[in-house]
Motif scaffolding. Sequence first.
Motif, PDB file in Angstrom:
ATOM      1  N   GLN A 129     103.293  -8.400  84.167  1.00  0.00           N
ATOM      2  CA  GLN A 129     104.180  -7.867  83.130  1.00  0.00           C
ATOM      3  C   GLN A 129     104.363  -6.372  83.398  1.00  0.00           C
ATOM      4  OE1 GLN A 129     106.108  -9.070  80.543  1.00  0.00           O
ATOM      5  NE2 GLN A 129     106.731  -6.928  80.438  1.00  0.00           N
ATOM      6  N   GLY A 130     105.529  -6.018  83.897  1.00  0.00           N
ATOM      7  CA  GLY A 130     105.855  -4.629  84.150  1.00  0.00           C
ATOM      8  C   GLY A 130     104.821  -3.963  85.034  1.00  0.00           C
ATOM      9  N   ASN A 131     104.368  -2.793  84.607  1.00  0.00           N
ATOM     10  CA  ASN A 131     103.382  -2.031  85.372  1.00  0.00           C
ATOM     11  C   ASN A 131     101.946  -2.291  84.915  1.00  0.00           C
ATOM     12  OD1 ASN A 131     105.356  -0.695  86.916  1.00  0.00           O
ATOM     13  ND2 ASN A 131     105.747   0.731  85.241  1.00  0.00           N
ATOM     14  N   SER A 132     101.783  -3.231  83.983  1.00  0.00           N
ATOM     15  CA  SER A 132     100.435  -3.537  83.487  1.00  0.00           C
ATOM     16  C   SER A 132      99.630  -4.281  84.547  1.00  0.00           C
ATOM     17  CB  SER A 132     100.518  -4.389  82.220  1.00  0.00           C
ATOM     18  OG  SER A 132     101.257  -3.742  81.213  1.00  0.00           O
ATOM     19  N   ALA A 133      98.303  -4.212  84.398  1.00  0.00           N
ATOM     20  CA  ALA A 133      97.449  -4.973  85.304  1.00  0.00           C
ATOM     21  C   ALA A 133      97.736  -6.456  85.122  1.00  0.00           C
ATOM     22  CB  ALA A 133      95.989  -4.676  84.999  1.00  0.00           C
ATOM     23  N   PRO A 134      97.850  -7.215  86.207  1.00  0.00           N
ATOM     24  CA  PRO A 134      98.167  -8.640  86.088  1.00  0.00           C
ATOM     25  C   PRO A 134      97.039  -9.415  85.427  1.00  0.00           C
ATOM     26  CG  PRO A 134      97.655  -8.074  88.360  1.00  0.00           C
ATOM     27  CD  PRO A 134      97.721  -6.786  87.616  1.00  0.00           C
ATOM     28  N   ASP A 135      97.401 -10.483  84.754  1.00  0.00           N
ATOM     29  CA  ASP A 135      96.438 -11.412  84.181  1.00  0.00           C
ATOM     30  C   ASP A 135      96.141 -12.471  85.246  1.00  0.00           C
ATOM     31  OD1 ASP A 135      96.352 -13.546  81.177  1.00  0.00           O
ATOM     32  OD2 ASP A 135      95.034 -13.433  82.910  1.00  0.00           O
ATOM     33  N   LYS A 136      94.975 -12.361  85.856  1.00  0.00           N
ATOM     34  CA  LYS A 136      94.600 -13.247  86.957  1.00  0.00           C
ATOM     35  C   LYS A 136      93.686 -14.376  86.493  1.00  0.00           C
ATOM     36  CE  LYS A 136      94.554  -9.358  90.202  1.00  0.00           C
ATOM     37  NZ  LYS A 136      93.755  -8.658  91.240  1.00  0.00           N
ATOM     38  N   SER A 137      93.589 -14.562  85.198  1.00  0.00           N
ATOM     39  CA  SER A 137      92.578 -15.467  84.658  1.00  0.00           C
ATOM     40  C   SER A 137      92.761 -16.922  85.078  1.00  0.00           C
ATOM     41  CB  SER A 137      92.559 -15.375  83.129  1.00  0.00           C
ATOM     42  OG  SER A 137      93.806 -15.761  82.600  1.00  0.00           O
ATOM     43  N   GLY A 138      93.951 -17.288  85.551  1.00  0.00           N
ATOM     44  CA  GLY A 138      94.196 -18.668  85.931  1.00  0.00           C
ATOM     45  C   GLY A 138      93.946 -18.979  87.396  1.00  0.00           C
ATOM     46  N   LEU A 139      93.683 -17.976  88.198  1.00  0.00           N
ATOM     47  CA  LEU A 139      93.462 -18.226  89.625  1.00  0.00           C
ATOM     48  C   LEU A 139      92.199 -19.071  89.793  1.00  0.00           C
ATOM     49  CD1 LEU A 139      94.340 -14.750  91.171  1.00  0.00           C
ATOM     50  CD2 LEU A 139      95.762 -16.807  91.058  1.00  0.00           C
ATOM     51  N   PRO A 140      92.295 -20.212  90.483  1.00  0.00           N
ATOM     52  CA  PRO A 140      91.172 -21.163  90.528  1.00  0.00           C
ATOM     53  C   PRO A 140      89.993 -20.717  91.386  1.00  0.00           C
ATOM     54  CG  PRO A 140      93.027 -21.987  91.808  1.00  0.00           C
ATOM     55  CD  PRO A 140      93.506 -20.758  91.136  1.00  0.00           C
ATOM     56  N   SER A 141      90.223 -19.845  92.345  1.00  0.00           N
ATOM     57  CA  SER A 141      89.116 -19.376  93.183  1.00  0.00           C
ATOM     58  C   SER A 141      89.533 -18.072  93.843  1.00  0.00           C
ATOM     59  CB  SER A 141      88.768 -20.418  94.252  1.00  0.00           C
ATOM     60  OG  SER A 141      89.724 -20.405  95.291  1.00  0.00           O
ATOM     61  N   ASP A 142      88.575 -17.431  94.509  1.00  0.00           N
ATOM     62  CA  ASP A 142      88.898 -16.170  95.175  1.00  0.00           C
ATOM     63  C   ASP A 142      89.712 -16.378  96.448  1.00  0.00           C
ATOM     64  OD1 ASP A 142      85.517 -15.642  96.498  1.00  0.00           O
ATOM     65  OD2 ASP A 142      87.009 -17.203  96.855  1.00  0.00           O
ATOM     66  N   ARG A 143      90.029 -17.621  96.770  1.00  0.00           N
ATOM     67  CA  ARG A 143      90.928 -17.869  97.902  1.00  0.00           C
ATOM     68  C   ARG A 143      92.390 -17.595  97.503  1.00  0.00           C
ATOM     69  NH1 ARG A 143      91.825 -22.533  99.253  1.00  0.00           N
ATOM     70  NH2 ARG A 143      90.949 -23.739  97.514  1.00  0.00           N
TER      71      ARG A 143
END
Lengths: 111, 116
Positions: free
Chosen positions: B50-64
């Motif tokens: 969202q714009g210049n805000s830090a992204p919401d990465k909470s849905g990424l299933p793994s660090d891959r």
Amino acid sequence: SQKIEQNSEALNIQEGKTATLTCNYTNYSPAYLQWYRQDPGRGPVFLLLIRENEKEKRKERLKVTFDTTLKQSLFHITASQPADSATYLCALRDSNYQLIWGAGTKLIIKP
Amino acid sequence: GAGVSQSPSNKVTEKGKDVELRCDPISGHTALYWYRQSLGQGLEFLIYFQGNSAPDKSGLPSDRFSAERTGGSVSTLTIQRTQQEDSAVYLCASTPSSTGWSAEAFFGQGTRLTVV
């Protein structure tokens, strides 16, 4: 956090009848609730939006209702046609402005 | 173009390889979402810009899994060391800021990823 529940079972409707799909949410009532249609192999496409102060919204054969007391929106397709067969999803924004989606209900209109 | 564009449309890759999926949102749309959808399933949220805000990465299933959005426009979703369970359709959506909380989402056609 906000959650959305839609009936995961497919809905089979005879052509010409009215199809009614349900969307329930768990927490606070959103200012807006949206309905989308998704066909196989394609991304969802926006259909209708209803505001919290609107009881009902219509567009051609489509009608959406919004009951903030029941925390529920109903999506109706009147005079249903086989071409209406698709998966229908509801969505709303949580307090972080992020869109939250229901899993969708598959609608099958039989000739 | 007038809509959200994703590339490639289809990608077949060998297990263990890295893949990059691209999303070109509608010009001026400030919000961009990545979702994953397996056959017959609902949308699985991955990441939200969202714009210049830090992204919401909470849905990424793994660090891959990682994603970038450069210059507030094009986004790339990278999957490293792909696994067969990564096989799915990856959908990108963008929303305008001008209509605020009522803004509808516009989806791309998706990238169908098959890991063999």
